[in-house]
Structures are given as C-alpha cells and as structure tokens.
Design an enzyme around this catalytic site. Sequence first.
Site, PDB file in Angstrom:
ATOM      1  CE  LYS A 242      -2.820   2.755   2.956  1.00 18.72           C
ATOM      2  NZ  LYS A 242      -3.324   3.227   4.198  1.00 18.72           N
TER       3      LYS A 242
ATOM      4  CB  CYS B  93     -20.151   2.368   2.337  1.00 18.15           C
ATOM      5  SG  CYS B  93     -20.450   0.644   2.285  1.00 18.15           S
TER       6      CYS B  93
ATOM      7  CB  CYS C 169     -28.304   0.943   3.719  1.00 17.98           C
ATOM      8  SG  CYS C 169     -26.927  -0.149   3.718  1.00 17.98           S
TER       9      CYS C 169
ATOM     10  CB  CYS D 225     -26.612   4.381   0.206  1.00 22.95           C
ATOM     11  SG  CYS D 225     -25.666   3.921  -1.246  1.00 22.95           S
TER      12      CYS D 225
ATOM     13  CB  CYS E  23     -25.453  -2.073  -2.914  1.00 27.08           C
ATOM     14  SG  CYS E  23     -24.557  -2.550  -1.806  1.00 27.08           S
TER      15      CYS E  23
END
Length: 386
Positions: free
Chosen positions: A272, A347, A354, A357, A363
């Site tokens: 990363k 999220c 949710c 969203c 999803c």
Amino acid sequence: MILTGAASTFPIVARVLNAMNRRMYAATTLSSAKSISAESLNLRSDSNSEAAHGASESETRVSLRKKRIKQDDLEPVKKCSARETKARKDMCGLPDIEDSPYKKTNGTASSRTRKLNSYIKSTEASPSASSIKTAGLGIPPENWEKVLEGIRKMKPSEEAPVNAVECDRTGSFLPPKERRFYVLIGTLLSSQTKEHITGAAVERLHQNGLLTPEAIDKADESTIKELIYPVGFYTRKATNVKKVAKICLMEYDGDIPRTLEELLSLPGVGPKIAHLVLHVAWNDVQGICVDTHVHRICNRLGWVSKPGTKQKTSSPEETRVALQQWLPKGEWVAINFLLVGFGQTICTPLRPHCGTCSITEICPSAFKETPSTSSKLKKSIKSKKL
C-alpha cells in the site's frame, strides 16, 4: 510540480503534507530555511539504539493484531520444531501495513533482498497476482460503472474528513528531491494513525530540522521517537525512519527509490505505502492504493473475491490484486479518493447508512448489516432503566 495533482488525489498524504505549508511558507527564502534547519541539527549522534529496540518490543506485545513474522523465518531449514512448522504454515505473504504492526528488521541489504524475494515469490505463486500489472483481463462485475457513477453523484468526498484541508499547493514549494523524501517519511508515519496526529508529528520534525535524510541519520533515535509521538507504533517507526534515511543516503544519494521493487525493500514499507509513494512522489501509477475503506467497500459490492472462490478477500493486498484484474487503469487513481470518502460518510464500517445511499438497488449488501443482538439488548435495557 509533480505533487500538485497527485497529492490532491491521495487525501491521506495530502493532508499530512499540507499540515506544514503555513510554517514552511513563513521562511523568506528556501536558502534561509535550509540554514535554519542546519543550525537546529546540532544533535548528538548515537550509533547504539538497542534501548529503543527494547522499548518497541514491549509496545508491540499489547497489540491484539497479528504480528508480522520475520522474513528470515521464511527461509527453508533442514530441521525445525513443531512450533516453527506451525508458524511457517500460518504465514501468508506480506501483511498489509494497515492491518498489522511493523516487523523488526535489521535493515541490511541481505534482509531487504530476502523481503523482496519473498514478495515476488508469493506474487508469482498466485494465479491472480501474476496479472497484477495487466489491467482489464478479468471479467468486470455487473453494473460497476453504474455503481461508480452513483457514488460520484452522492459527492461523499465533499463531506469526508480527508477533504477538510486544502491540498492544491501541498509540498509544491520544496525542491523535488526534498519533496520526495518528505512524502516518504509522512506516508511511513501515517499508517494506523489519524491524519491530524500524523500532520502534527511531521510538523514537529520540520521544526527541529529533521526532514532530510542527512538530518535524520545524524539525530538520536530517541529524539525522533519523542518528536513523532503519539503516532501508532511510534517506537518502531522511529527505528524504521532512521534506517530508511541511512538507505536513502547510502544507496540513492539522498533521494528515495523510484521503483516499486526498491520501495518494497525499505523497512516498514508494504504494498500500500509503496504504491502510494510511487504515485505521489514520482507520478508513476503501477497499482491501486487500497486501504481499509476500499477493501471493505469492494467486498460489500461483490467486486472482489479469493481466486477461484466466491469468498471475500481477507486483506487490502488481496483486494488490490483482485481489483486490478478488471478495473480499467484509468480508474486506478480515482477509485481510492472516491471510495475513501464514501466509506467515511456513508458506507461506514459499522452500521452503514444504507437509508441515505443512492445505490442500494444495485448493492448486494444493502440493508444486510444490522446491529448485533447484544447491542440491541443493551439499548433495550438502557431504555427500561430510563
């Protein structure tokens, strides 16, 4: 001005680097700033830092996360005990920097070579990892473009903490060579640490003239440890910062490595951080920067899975490999910034929002993560008491 666009794309590094802009701009000229830094470097050199190593051991024990196992332990031996055999079986590639504490390393050329060889072997052994540098070969998930467009329309990055600081001029006033080292050190300190804590630590290093490899190499490790406290695993990071500075001086003439393989050979640098530094410092995109937010959201969306199965990936590095198989390379940079903001505001790790969203219809994980029974019981008991 390489970092101007790149840093704004990676908010974590941009936030860390931008924390020093006001103080750095206060200097009338760059030469006077360098002279001030040089005068503040009258620190006693200390070649024996074993005490700091001892302190780091005790700190690492309190972590509930799995420790990294020394790469030396990965070398085959003729005979080993049952305990050693079990440890070898439990070891699985390079852990991600976000998910485990730093491993102890002596920073020698041989140990760094073994670390790199181990990473390369694990990459070659995995069918999915063998196509890391090839974009678009995998089968993309259904509606992925519609999902990305829906997230973009929600504009989560505008409300996310990572976007709270202006990033357009971050580090652009520094000479290229100093700026690259500045990026490397700031990124090393940022793992498992909140942005404002990392920014304050980097600023303290700057105030004491300790943001060049020459200065860090001459400084006592205990001094560095005191200045970067309370970043996560600050004792181990102080050790790694000293080793990285020495390597940059001895092998790269005070600059930082410019290839992924060379960056991975540095103490404390995993995939990363290597990909992040490579892009921000050198404007070279060779992989996706996957943190815990990107890892979590990609699994919730069903975008990634373990090779040959439908199981979720178990680490950000597995997610990166799986995601790069199908995501077009043109999205590799933007995906990090977009999903980090989305993960911080909507999220979220626990009880995602949710209800607010706009992509719940497409999803697969929408409304499936609810509070645990124990938490509901606690709320019920609390309401009865009231």
